[in-house]
Motif scaffolding. Structure first.
Motif, PDB file in Angstrom:
ATOM      1  N   LYS A  75       0.600  14.372  -2.959  1.00 46.40           N
ATOM      2  CA  LYS A  75       1.910  13.977  -2.433  1.00 46.40           C
ATOM      3  C   LYS A  75       1.692  12.947  -1.324  1.00 46.40           C
ATOM      4  CE  LYS A  75       6.017  15.620  -0.283  1.00 46.40           C
ATOM      5  NZ  LYS A  75       7.046  16.522  -0.211  1.00 46.40           N
ATOM      6  N   GLY A  76       2.494  11.900  -1.330  1.00 52.29           N
ATOM      7  CA  GLY A  76       2.414  10.880  -0.290  1.00 52.29           C
ATOM      8  C   GLY A  76       1.619   9.650  -0.675  1.00 52.29           C
ATOM      9  N   VAL A  77       0.861   9.697  -1.774  1.00 49.99           N
ATOM     10  CA  VAL A  77       0.107   8.530  -2.201  1.00 49.99           C
ATOM     11  C   VAL A  77       1.069   7.585  -2.921  1.00 49.99           C
ATOM     12  CG1 VAL A  77      -1.755   7.663  -3.669  1.00 49.99           C
ATOM     13  CG2 VAL A  77      -2.079   9.757  -2.356  1.00 49.99           C
ATOM     14  N   VAL A  78       1.138   6.359  -2.445  1.00 49.48           N
ATOM     15  CA  VAL A  78       2.022   5.351  -3.029  1.00 49.48           C
ATOM     16  C   VAL A  78       1.189   4.431  -3.911  1.00 49.48           C
ATOM     17  CG1 VAL A  78       3.564   3.426  -2.497  1.00 49.48           C
ATOM     18  CG2 VAL A  78       3.567   5.465  -1.039  1.00 49.48           C
ATOM     19  N   ILE A  79       1.710   4.177  -5.085  1.00 55.75           N
ATOM     20  CA  ILE A  79       1.030   3.280  -6.020  1.00 55.75           C
ATOM     21  C   ILE A  79       1.452   1.848  -5.707  1.00 55.75           C
ATOM     22  CG2 ILE A  79       0.803   2.617  -8.460  1.00 55.75           C
ATOM     23  CD1 ILE A  79      -0.584   5.226  -7.742  1.00 55.75           C
ATOM     24  N   GLY A  80       0.471   0.955  -5.607  1.00 56.41           N
ATOM     25  CA  GLY A  80       0.746  -0.460  -5.363  1.00 56.41           C
ATOM     26  C   GLY A  80       1.256  -1.141  -6.617  1.00 56.41           C
ATOM     27  N   LYS A  81       1.687  -2.365  -6.452  1.00 57.98           N
ATOM     28  CA  LYS A  81       2.199  -3.114  -7.596  1.00 57.98           C
ATOM     29  C   LYS A  81       1.122  -3.398  -8.625  1.00 57.98           C
ATOM     30  CE  LYS A  81       6.099  -4.974  -5.149  1.00 57.98           C
ATOM     31  NZ  LYS A  81       6.935  -6.116  -4.832  1.00 57.98           N
ATOM     32  N   ASP A  82      -0.152  -3.258  -8.218  1.00 59.58           N
ATOM     33  CA  ASP A  82      -1.264  -3.442  -9.155  1.00 59.58           C
ATOM     34  C   ASP A  82      -1.593  -2.163  -9.926  1.00 59.58           C
ATOM     35  OD1 ASP A  82      -2.393  -1.891  -7.157  1.00 59.58           O
ATOM     36  OD2 ASP A  82      -4.020  -3.297  -6.712  1.00 59.58           O
TER      37      ASP A  82
END
Length: 193
Positions: A16-23
């Motif tokens: 929880k809390g890990v954001v995926i980048g646009k890549d």
């Protein structure tokens, strides 16, 4: 010889809390150090065990036991200040910079200075390392247009922008009537002298 694809493998689920980048990869600038470390530990564990997936992660929440194990691993790891900034460090540093700019902005800026500040804030909001934060700030600036007519006007506008972020994060807000005391002159009790 087959190419080594291990560096592209990710666990099926993310803490929880890990954001995926646009890549499609976890975004260090958009994720807290604790959550990023949990993800890294999970990735290392899955690589050692041969588990993992070559597909992109979807942001699902990890089971409680996995998250607890990752958190305990993190708490045993000494913290260092020479690592890339996480979302919290980046945010604190950014607000310090922006409020310091407001504190040194002229009381009665020229047309050129007003234009420079508007340009800076627009470019800054597009280049900010955390893409989620950047887009959120851009939306804020579209809704509540930047005020650059004076030091006090910009300082209060920036304080309200900061408070809007704090509300979203569940943090306390700041009394914007005291922005100059906090960021320019120092507290009246002398603790900054």
């Amino acid at each position: 010889m087959a190419a080594d694809t291990r560096e592209h493998q990710q666990p099926n689920e993310l803490p929880k809390g890990v954001v995926i980048g646009k890549d499609g990869k976890p975004c260090r600038s958009c994720t807290s150090k604790r959550d990023f470390s949990s993800w890294a530990q999970m990735t290392k564990s899955s690589l050692k065990s041969g588990a993992g997936s070559t597909g992109a992660a979807t942001g699902a929440v990890v089971g409680a036991s996995t998250a607890a194990a990752a958190a305990s691993t993190f708490s045993q790891t000494p913290t260092t200040d020479d690592c890339p900034a996480d979302v919290e460090t980046l945010g604190r540093s950014t607000w310090t910079l922006l409020h310091s700019i407001a504190a040194t902005y002229p009381k009665t800026p020229s047309v050129s200075q007003q234009s420079d500040l508007k340009t800076f804030m627009g470019v800054f909001s597009r280049l900010y390392p955390c893409w989620v934060c950047a887009e959120d700030f851009q939306r804020y600036m579209e809704k509540d247009h930047i005020q650059v007519g004076s030091r006090d006007e910009f300082g209060k506008w920036l304080c309200e922008a900061h408070n809007a972020v704090n509300v979203k994060l569940g943090k306390n807000t700041f009394d914007c009537s005291k922005w100059e005391e906090r960021w320019r002159t120092g507290w009246k009790d002398g603790r900054c002298d």
